[in-house]
Scaffold this active site. Structure first.
Site, mmCIF file in Angstrom:
data_model
loop_
_atom_site.group_PDB
_atom_site.id
_atom_site.type_symbol
_atom_site.label_atom_id
_atom_site.label_comp_id
_atom_site.label_asym_id
_atom_site.label_seq_id
_atom_site.Cartn_x
_atom_site.Cartn_y
_atom_site.Cartn_z
ATOM 1 N N GLN A 1 0.819 -1.205 0.000
ATOM 2 C CA GLN A 1 0.000 0.000 0.000
ATOM 3 C C GLN A 1 0.858 1.262 0.000
ATOM 4 O O GLN A 1 0.340 2.355 -0.198
ATOM 5 C CB GLN A 1 -0.915 0.017 1.234
ATOM 6 C CG GLN A 1 -1.951 -1.077 1.245
ATOM 7 C CD GLN A 1 -2.716 -1.140 2.547
ATOM 8 O OE1 GLN A 1 -2.739 -2.172 3.209
ATOM 9 N NE2 GLN A 1 -3.367 -0.061 2.949
ATOM 10 N N PHE B 1 -6.021 -3.876 3.590
ATOM 11 C CA PHE B 1 -6.657 -3.619 4.895
ATOM 12 C C PHE B 1 -5.696 -3.000 5.913
ATOM 13 O O PHE B 1 -5.903 -3.097 7.112
ATOM 14 C CB PHE B 1 -7.261 -4.903 5.472
ATOM 15 C CG PHE B 1 -8.025 -5.715 4.470
ATOM 16 C CD1 PHE B 1 -9.103 -5.165 3.797
ATOM 17 C CD2 PHE B 1 -7.652 -7.014 4.187
ATOM 18 C CE1 PHE B 1 -9.810 -5.908 2.861
ATOM 19 C CE2 PHE B 1 -8.351 -7.763 3.244
ATOM 20 C CZ PHE B 1 -9.432 -7.205 2.584
ATOM 21 N N ARG C 1 -7.918 -1.773 8.876
ATOM 22 C CA ARG C 1 -9.140 -1.094 8.442
ATOM 23 C C ARG C 1 -9.936 -0.495 9.615
ATOM 24 O O ARG C 1 -10.376 -1.198 10.503
ATOM 25 C CB ARG C 1 -10.013 -2.092 7.677
ATOM 26 C CG ARG C 1 -11.045 -1.447 6.764
ATOM 27 C CD ARG C 1 -11.736 -2.509 5.958
ATOM 28 N NE ARG C 1 -12.517 -1.967 4.860
ATOM 29 C CZ ARG C 1 -13.059 -2.718 3.905
ATOM 30 N NH1 ARG C 1 -12.894 -4.027 3.924
ATOM 31 N NH2 ARG C 1 -13.763 -2.168 2.944
ATOM 32 N N GLU D 1 -13.965 2.441 5.025
ATOM 33 C CA GLU D 1 -13.771 2.021 6.412
ATOM 34 C C GLU D 1 -14.960 2.233 7.342
ATOM 35 O O GLU D 1 -15.266 1.355 8.157
ATOM 36 C CB GLU D 1 -12.532 2.727 6.984
ATOM 37 C CG GLU D 1 -11.250 2.258 6.336
ATOM 38 C CD GLU D 1 -10.032 3.003 6.850
ATOM 39 O OE1 GLU D 1 -9.276 2.425 7.655
ATOM 40 O OE2 GLU D 1 -9.827 4.158 6.446
#
Length: 766
Positions: free
Chosen positions: A205, A236, A349, A698
């Site tokens: 990410q 996540f 998350r 989220e």
């Protein structure tokens, strides 16, 4: 599984989406695996392979001694403190990396790593810190930078407590961890290149974070490193800081051996090393009126952050954000980040917000039980007014019309037939002996933060368009929204046949040398920020093309997109534009939603069936309702796993007990709500949003608390029945239902001896 369902939106017409481990191995490629500590705090005296594995195929074992001169033993360097790549003399937690075995195949590397002989010594070492209580006793904490420290008091606590008719003092609750359970574990492929350069294909990410860490570890300039990320098989939060070590390990081995090196972490190792969501211990005191209105709340929260800071300093602010969903009258809290000998915890998350939001619901439940009131009434009376919203959420409360919670709360009451179903549940419980039902309505209010994001749009000579963004596609539909934004803005040029521009747009992989300052794809707002960066880039291109179009119109009545681009190219117009979107007037806003969930528990087994969930969620004006719908559903289901199913516990040494699919249970097709109704509220124009949109990734996870609260209601009915068989007038309604509320937990609270109690009651009443 819904949490990953939108990964498959990435499939093209000619084949399946390619992830890092799908990339064919280059010639002479080697494979790596970690040797990790099995002790929480111990000195490492030696590491060696078993004799039977000291054979052809195992090429090297890398440790901290193999860091190049000028390099640094660095496994990650987020904002708040560095993490070593390999333990040097002392391993400080179970799962800490000790060495990296490199072999001809992944199977052989895993075998060698799993059977390695590690000698430990605990001589002259203090006992490890394995719980937050020990951390407090030994003053083992991480500091939170002042700019991240939440305002720890709102209103006058002393006055609020004095005004209360009732008080609950020093009540406790605990929340455990949760594993990411992405489909694709940590994986990387490093390929050495000429001039001391290296290219790494990484599931991350934050490829930019990996880029800088690789350069520092190898002691080479950053322009010698290139990190490429096409897409992730789920993130996540677990592919943020936690992904960096895989990239650096493979890069270090490739740099030393001058051969490509790749790794795909097996699930067990991933679960042991990755850390997951932050566990917490909460102690609170609350004051409230006879009608359920809360006047004051004070909390002390201990957060188990593990051995390295990672991104834990953001957690206190996020917890506070989740807590503030109700008007507490006055609120104060003391949140401590405990440094323990566990693997460092990282963002997952809704990190901190889901715990804060659930803590709020737990307090509401306790107040209602103490007053013998309906929980929904206590929730309703403590919802924010716009005035209290401004006090609790300074800087992000928005305009009065943007506060849609009262609208959603009332709308859901009607659309979900809430009052009617409450009465039906009561009737069911009256006539059913061995099954009980519960229903609950829960709000969500979450603060979202926009961050700077780059974007670049280039129009090629045939009229096709290539787009680059800093954000990473990990199943959340970012590429889909970016493509739509590109076609939408370029379509303003209004050429004949430009209605098919969407088919001409291609979003390409993230490349840290092609697009700098990409940052981390976290916090649910990367899609909208990327779209805004692309909108700015496309607007520049439209302005460049307008004069060309005007001249062409003087010569011909019909202008095709391809002809316009060809003419612009001929006239040396720059057909590439990049922008860096920096939020200015408003960097944060509030998201709203609510859910009603109904469950049925089996008193004989403790099984919980999720009968129905109804959600209304404010997406502003959704950039893509189909994508946002999938995000809402998937997020809710992941939350359902946290609250009801997923146990992620450790033994006394800190070793994860649930280390595979046999004993770690995520939601499946038979555990999601049997009826799942989601409505996206179009809340109108928002001046400071990207096309008036709001995030969807989220906040819906927090709504899964409605399932847990409904389960508690059902358990309360079971205990009430159990007490009636013992001829007791009242049941203990102030019990705590653990998280996750698994079958054994529900069964124990419903009565392990329920059949015996029933039979005795029947015999006594003959």
């Amino acid at each position: 599984m819904l949490r990953n369902m939108y990964l498959f939106m990435n499939k093209s017409y000619i084949g399946e989406a390619v992830f890092v481990d799908d990339i064919p191995s280059p010639p002479n490629c080697l494979h790596g695996a970690y040797i990790y500590s099995e002790k929480p705090l111990a000195r490492i005296t030696s590491i060696k392979l078993r004799q039977e594995l000291e054979l052809d195929g195992v090429r090297d074992i890398l440790s901290s001694k193999d860091i190049p001169n000028g390099g640094e033993n660095l496994g990650a360097k987020p904002t708040f403190g560095k993490e070593t790549l390999f333990a040097e003399d002392i391993a400080r937690c179970v799962g800490e990396r000790l060495a990296f075995v490199v072999a001809d195949t992944q199977k052989l590397a895993d075998m060698a790593a799993n059977s390695a002989l590690v000698d430990y010594s605990i001589e002259n070492l203090e006992p490890p810190i394995l719980c937050v209580e020990d951390a407090v006793e030994r003053s083992s904490f991480f500091e939170v930078p002042p700019y991240l420290s939440p305002k720890n008091q709102i209103g006058d606590i002393s006055k609020g407590m004095a005004d209360a008719d009732h008080k609950i003092v020093s009540s406790e609750m605990k929340l455990g961890s949760q594993y990411y359970f992405y489909m694709e574990t940590q994986t990387a492929l490093a390929v050495p290149d000429e001039d001391n350069c290296i290219t790494v294909y990484l599931s991350s990410q934050g490829p930019e974070l990996a880029h800088t860490t690789i350069a520092r570890c190898l002691g080479i300039p950053e322009n010698n490193v290139r990190v490429i990320t096409r897409r992730l098989g789920g993130g996540f939060g677990g592919k943020g800081v936690k992904s960096v070590a895989a990239a650096v390990s493979c890069a270090l081995a490739a740099h030393k051996l001058q051969r490509p090196v790749r790794m795909y972490l097996n699930r067990k190792t991933d679960m042991i090393m990755v850390g997951g969501r932050h566990p917490m211990k909460i102690t609170y005191s609350v004051g409230f009126k006879n009608n359920g209105k809360i006047t004051a709340l004070h909390l002390e929260i201990l957060v188990n952050a593990g051995i390295y800071p990672d991104v834990s300093p953001i957690i206190p602010g996020n917890i506070a954000c989740g807590l503030k969903k109700y008007d507490w009258g006055a609120l104060s809290f003391d949140i401590k980040l405990c440094k323990t000998n566990h693997p460092s915890r990282s963002a997952m998350r809704a990190p901190g917000e889901v715990q804060g939001s659930f803590i709020a619901e737990g307090i509401i439940e306790k107040v209602a039980a103490t007053l013998s009131m309906e929980v929904d009434s206590v929730r309703s009376i403590n919802l924010h007014t716009y005035t209290s919203l401004r006090e609790f959420y300074e800087g992000s409360y928005g305009e009065p019309l943007e506060y849609t919670m009262p609208l959603i709360w009332n709308k859901l009451d009607v659309s979900a037939n809430y009052e009617l179903r409450v009465n039906k549940v009561k009737e069911f419980n009256r006539i059913s002996t061995w099954k009980k039902r519960g229903i609950s309505r829960v709000p969500v209010l979450q603060e979202m933060h926009l961050k700077p994001t780059p974007g670049k749009v280039s129009i090629l000579s045939d009229g096709s368009v290539v787009v680059e963004v800093g954000g990473i596609e990990m199943g959340q539909g970012l590429w889909t929204k970016v493509k739509q934004m590109t076609a939408f803005v370029l379509g303003a040029i209004q050429c004949d046949g430009s209605g098919s521009l969407l088919d001409k747009v291609r979003v390409i992989q993230a490349d840290t040398l092609g697009m700098i300052q990409g940052g981390l794809t976290v916090g649910s707002t990367t899609s909208e920020a990327s779209c805004e960066a692309i909108r700015l880039s496309c607007t520049i291109l439209v302005e460049r093309l307008k004069p060309i179009k005007k001249k062409l119109q003087e010569k011909m009545s019909s202008i095709k997109w391809e002809d316009l681009i060809l003419q612009a190219s001929t006239q040396a117009v720059n057909l590439s534009a990049s922008s860096y979107y920096v939020p200015s007037s408003s960097t944060s806003y509030l998201n709203y939603g609510a859910a009603v969930s109904e469950v049925e528990i089996d008193l004989l087994t403790g099984e919980t069936r999720f009968l129905q969930t109804d959600i209304i969620y404010d997406c502003g004006q959704s950039l893509n309702p189909a994508v946002d719908l999938g995000q809402i559903e998937g997020s809710f289901i992941q939350g359902l796993g946290f609250f009801m199913l997923e146990e992620y516990e450790t033994n006394l040494d800190g070793l994860v007990l649930e280390d595979g699919t046999w004993n770690y249970k995520i939601p499946t097709i038979d555990t999601i709500p049997q009826q799942f109704n989601v409505e996206i509220l179009n809340s109108g124009h928002h001046q400071h949003r990207v096309l008036s949109s709001k995030a969807s990734g989220e906040p819906p996870l927090l709504l899964a608390a409605s399932v847990h609260c409904a389960t508690r209601t059902a358990v309360k009915e079971a205990r009430k029945q159990l007490h009636s068989w013992s001829n007791l007038d009242e049941s203990d309604s102030t019990f705590q239902l653990g998280v996750p509320a698994t079958m054994p937990v529900v069964k124990e609270l419903s009565g392990l001896d329920i059949v015996q109690r029933y039979l005795k009651w029947k015999m006594d009443n003959k």
